[in-house]
Design an enzyme around this catalytic site. Structure first.
Site, PDB file in Angstrom:
ATOM      1  N   HIS A 107       2.040   7.151  31.460  1.00 20.57           N
ATOM      2  CA  HIS A 107       2.055   7.686  32.826  1.00 20.57           C
ATOM      3  C   HIS A 107       1.005   7.004  33.671  1.00 20.57           C
ATOM      4  CE1 HIS A 107      -0.538  10.219  30.306  1.00 20.57           C
ATOM      5  NE2 HIS A 107      -1.320  10.368  31.369  1.00 20.57           N
ATOM      6  N   HIS A 109      -1.320   7.808  37.057  1.00 23.23           N
ATOM      7  CA  HIS A 109      -1.812   8.812  38.005  1.00 23.23           C
ATOM      8  C   HIS A 109      -1.889   8.173  39.390  1.00 23.23           C
ATOM      9  CE1 HIS A 109      -3.790  11.500  34.851  1.00 23.23           C
ATOM     10  NE2 HIS A 109      -3.659  10.381  34.169  1.00 23.23           N
TER      11      HIS A 109
HETATM   12  P1  DGP Z   1      -4.007  11.712  30.686  1.00 21.09           P
HETATM   13  O1  DGP Z   1      -5.260  12.438  30.389  1.00 21.09           O
HETATM   14  O2  DGP Z   1      -4.185  10.389  31.401  1.00 21.09           O
HETATM   15  O3  DGP Z   1      -3.140  11.611  29.461  1.00 21.09           O
HETATM   16  O4  DGP Z   1      -3.252  12.576  31.766  1.00 21.09           O
HETATM   17  C1  DGP Z   1      -2.528  13.723  31.494  1.00 21.09           C
HETATM   18  C2  DGP Z   1      -2.479  14.473  32.781  1.00 21.09           C
HETATM   19  O5  DGP Z   1      -1.436  15.409  32.667  1.00 21.09           O
HETATM   20  C3  DGP Z   1      -3.741  15.260  33.126  1.00 21.09           C
HETATM   21  O6  DGP Z   1      -4.221  14.836  34.395  1.00 21.09           O
HETATM   22  C4  DGP Z   1      -3.319  16.692  33.151  1.00 21.09           C
HETATM   23  C5  DGP Z   1      -1.821  16.625  33.265  1.00 21.09           C
HETATM   24  N1  DGP Z   1      -1.085  17.656  32.561  1.00 21.09           N
HETATM   25  C6  DGP Z   1      -1.369  18.167  31.334  1.00 21.09           C
HETATM   26  N2  DGP Z   1      -0.424  19.074  30.990  1.00 21.09           N
HETATM   27  C7  DGP Z   1       0.448  19.134  32.026  1.00 21.09           C
HETATM   28  C8  DGP Z   1       1.637  19.878  32.264  1.00 21.09           C
HETATM   29  O7  DGP Z   1       2.094  20.689  31.449  1.00 21.09           O
HETATM   30  N3  DGP Z   1       2.275  19.658  33.445  1.00 21.09           N
HETATM   31  C9  DGP Z   1       1.813  18.759  34.373  1.00 21.09           C
HETATM   32  N4  DGP Z   1       2.517  18.645  35.503  1.00 21.09           N
HETATM   33  N5  DGP Z   1       0.693  18.042  34.180  1.00 21.09           N
HETATM   34  C10 DGP Z   1       0.032  18.220  33.020  1.00 21.09           C
END
Ligand code: DGP
Length: 145
Positions: A107, A109
């Protein structure tokens, strides 16, 4: 988690892609899904994930899928800029737990920045509610229309 490990189809973003977990989407096509990060580092923080691949990190991403995916990252980044008019945009992408990755489906950001607003910490902070996220999502969607 190591940098090299098998893809876990039970990861949160895979569940979102299958529709078994909810999200607040802003964009979707055959290549990518973009939705609001529930732990936003700033207002309007969006995640863009590739579809139709089992890629944990950028290293695993099939070359033929990478270009189309990054094009859609740019599409969404442009919509975030148009819809929310930030002063800047930060794009981040973490590979492996020691690098800060917590969800093991590739992903990017997209984090809007305003000059006078400090950036929240990655992987920190309070979970946002749908009511808090939806106003930003709707402005980004409108910018894509
Ligand atoms: P990373 O730490 O780069 O793997 O980013 C994961 C991101 O995903 C973090 O910023 C928080 C977000 N995140 C974690 N769980 C969920 C979820 O259930 N739904 C959404 N929309 N975002 C989530």
């Amino acid at each position: 988690m190591t940098l090299h490990a098998p893809y876990d189809p039970g990861n949160i973003f895979a569940q979102i892609l299958r529709g078994t977990l909810p999200c607040i989407p802003v964009y979707e096509d055959d290549v990518a899904l973009a939705f609001m990060d529930v732990f936003p580092q700033a207002d309007g923080h969006v995640l863009v994930i590739p579809k139709q691949v089992e890629a944990r990190t950028i290293l695993d991403m099939p070359e033929t899928h990478l270009g189309p995916y990054m094009q859609q990252v740019q599409t969404v980044a442009r919509a975030v800029e148009k819809g929310l008019t930030p002063d800047g945009l930060v794009l981040t992408q973490f590979n492996g737990a020691p690098a800060g990755q917590t969800v093991f489906h590739l992903h990017v950001h997209i984090i809007p920045r305003w000059s006078d607003v400090p950036l929240g910490r990655h992987g920190d902070g309070k979970m946002a509610t749908p009511d808090q996220l939806e106003p930003f999502a709707s402005r980004i969607r409108a910018a894509l229309a």
